[in-house]
Design a protein around this motif. Sequence first.
Motif, PDB file in Angstrom:
ATOM      1  N   THR A 185     -16.411  75.744  50.367  1.00  0.00           N
ATOM      2  CA  THR A 185     -15.478  76.842  50.630  1.00  0.00           C
ATOM      3  C   THR A 185     -14.948  76.689  52.053  1.00  0.00           C
ATOM      4  O   THR A 185     -15.718  76.448  52.987  1.00  0.00           O
ATOM      5  N   ASP A 206     -19.892  71.541  46.011  1.00  0.00           N
ATOM      6  CA  ASP A 206     -18.788  72.484  46.068  1.00  0.00           C
ATOM      7  C   ASP A 206     -18.691  73.042  47.484  1.00  0.00           C
ATOM      8  O   ASP A 206     -19.709  73.205  48.178  1.00  0.00           O
ATOM      9  N   CYS A 265     -13.611  74.961  46.441  1.00  0.00           N
ATOM     10  CA  CYS A 265     -13.349  73.714  45.707  1.00  0.00           C
ATOM     11  C   CYS A 265     -14.570  73.370  44.872  1.00  0.00           C
ATOM     12  O   CYS A 265     -15.674  73.187  45.404  1.00  0.00           O
ATOM     13  N   LEU A 281     -10.334  71.614  53.374  1.00  0.00           N
ATOM     14  CA  LEU A 281     -10.694  71.078  52.059  1.00  0.00           C
ATOM     15  C   LEU A 281      -9.853  69.862  51.668  1.00  0.00           C
ATOM     16  O   LEU A 281     -10.373  68.931  51.048  1.00  0.00           O
ATOM     17  N   ILE A 327      -9.519  73.902  42.651  1.00  0.00           N
ATOM     18  CA  ILE A 327      -9.561  74.806  43.802  1.00  0.00           C
ATOM     19  C   ILE A 327      -8.832  76.101  43.495  1.00  0.00           C
ATOM     20  O   ILE A 327      -7.668  76.088  43.064  1.00  0.00           O
ATOM     21  N   TRP A 361     -11.436  67.656  41.563  1.00  0.00           N
ATOM     22  CA  TRP A 361     -11.530  68.824  42.437  1.00  0.00           C
ATOM     23  C   TRP A 361     -10.620  69.915  41.873  1.00  0.00           C
ATOM     24  O   TRP A 361      -9.413  69.690  41.731  1.00  0.00           O
TER      25      TRP A 361
END
Length: 459
Positions: free
Chosen positions: A307, A305, A200, A313, A240, A238
């Motif tokens: 992961t 950011d 993200c 997320l 992704i 955001w």
Amino acid sequence: MNHDSLLYPLRHSDNPDDGSLWNWAKNARLAQHFQVKTPQSEAEVQQLLRQHSGSVRLVGSRLSPGRMLNVAEDDLLLDLSALQGILHHDAQSITVAAGTRLEDLFDHLTRMDRMFGCSPGVIAVQTLAGAIATGTHGQGMQQSSLADEALAIRMVLADGSIREFHRGDPEFAAVQVSLGTLGVVTAITLRTVPFRIFTCEKHAVPAATLEQDLLRWNQTYEFSKAWWFVDDDVLHVWNINPASASLREQYYAQGRAVIEHADEGDSRLNRTIDQTLAHMHRDTQVEGKGGKQFRTVTRFRDFTDVTGDVYQLLCRGIAVPQINVEIGVPLDRTPAIIRKIKRWYAENRPHMHYPIILRCTGPSAAWLSPASDRATCFFGFVVYYADDGSLSQEGLHFLTEVEKLLAAEGGRPHWGKYYDPTRYQWREVYPHWDDFRALRASLDPTRRFSNQYVNTLFD
């Protein structure tokens, strides 16, 4: 009592000691406790329906407004929270009891190295059946709602008999999002896909070209979500996509913990956030800055950011008592709608507790999904309750005006949130509205799964 007070009721800070069951926000009385039954099995659901001749409504986590749950004096409210757990799974699907919380289901899927093909909603304490029945969704053009992942839905019907509806059955599109009006859902089978990891990326961007940017983000990224601070015309975004091979390897090497990447320290939203917090303090009368209301806004300062898996997320919602309005509009009309909101805001300049939430999905197969048969952009709006249970009148005025605008553009409200039913011509916005009504009459001819609000809605 005026129209707005019915739409947006005041909140009771403490439940009165009168034997009532309230919804989670404590702004709607649902039933007396003696009217609530908690069946421990599907057989008990059948028995209750056969023993009781009156109307029956269904309750899950009680997060939604009370109007669809509220029962009359002689009616029953069925609490399905005891129907929990994984009933069966195979290589490509999982069958789950209706009262299972989403957070428990997501944890189980993760241990299986499986996930759903859809993006989750932000609040994972919902029950599975409640989330599906109200059209709960996340974001991403390659998917739609949780209901669209269903392969089979098992119900106890009004006469106490059991029927299982399967994808491909002519009635399936109706039972996917049924508002609890067709029967008591006891189990749901959903398709699963291999577990994946995502990264993200978070950005602060001006909203000058939002009309074009929103569509581009949703075409470029698997999931995209934006928060629009209209006061300063800026966004927190955001975006992704699947994580790189090296990040996937790192994620597993550190025991599936979320990877946090370097925060570049973007301060462009700081002034906007400070201004929003000041409005919130003034309107909510909450002392200090530690309340959940304020955490929902202060975290927009964070541009780290990350992961992780899709649940790590995206299931990040903080449940706070609020009035939450969300309207889905045709995606192709969204640029024009954004321009109209900008013009209205420039003329009226209301202050807001929370940015406008923008989430887009692909079309849904469910007849009563707000995204039914069309790619959809959902506009979300929030007004928080003050400590004394009151609501900002300026905030409510904005909700009223923006809902008028979105309804006029073919908008469809999220069934589990707040909306004004007088704004919508249901047959016009839902092409299968009469098909749903006909199935309801067939499956529940005496309207057992109903209350005054539901009858008004469909009749």
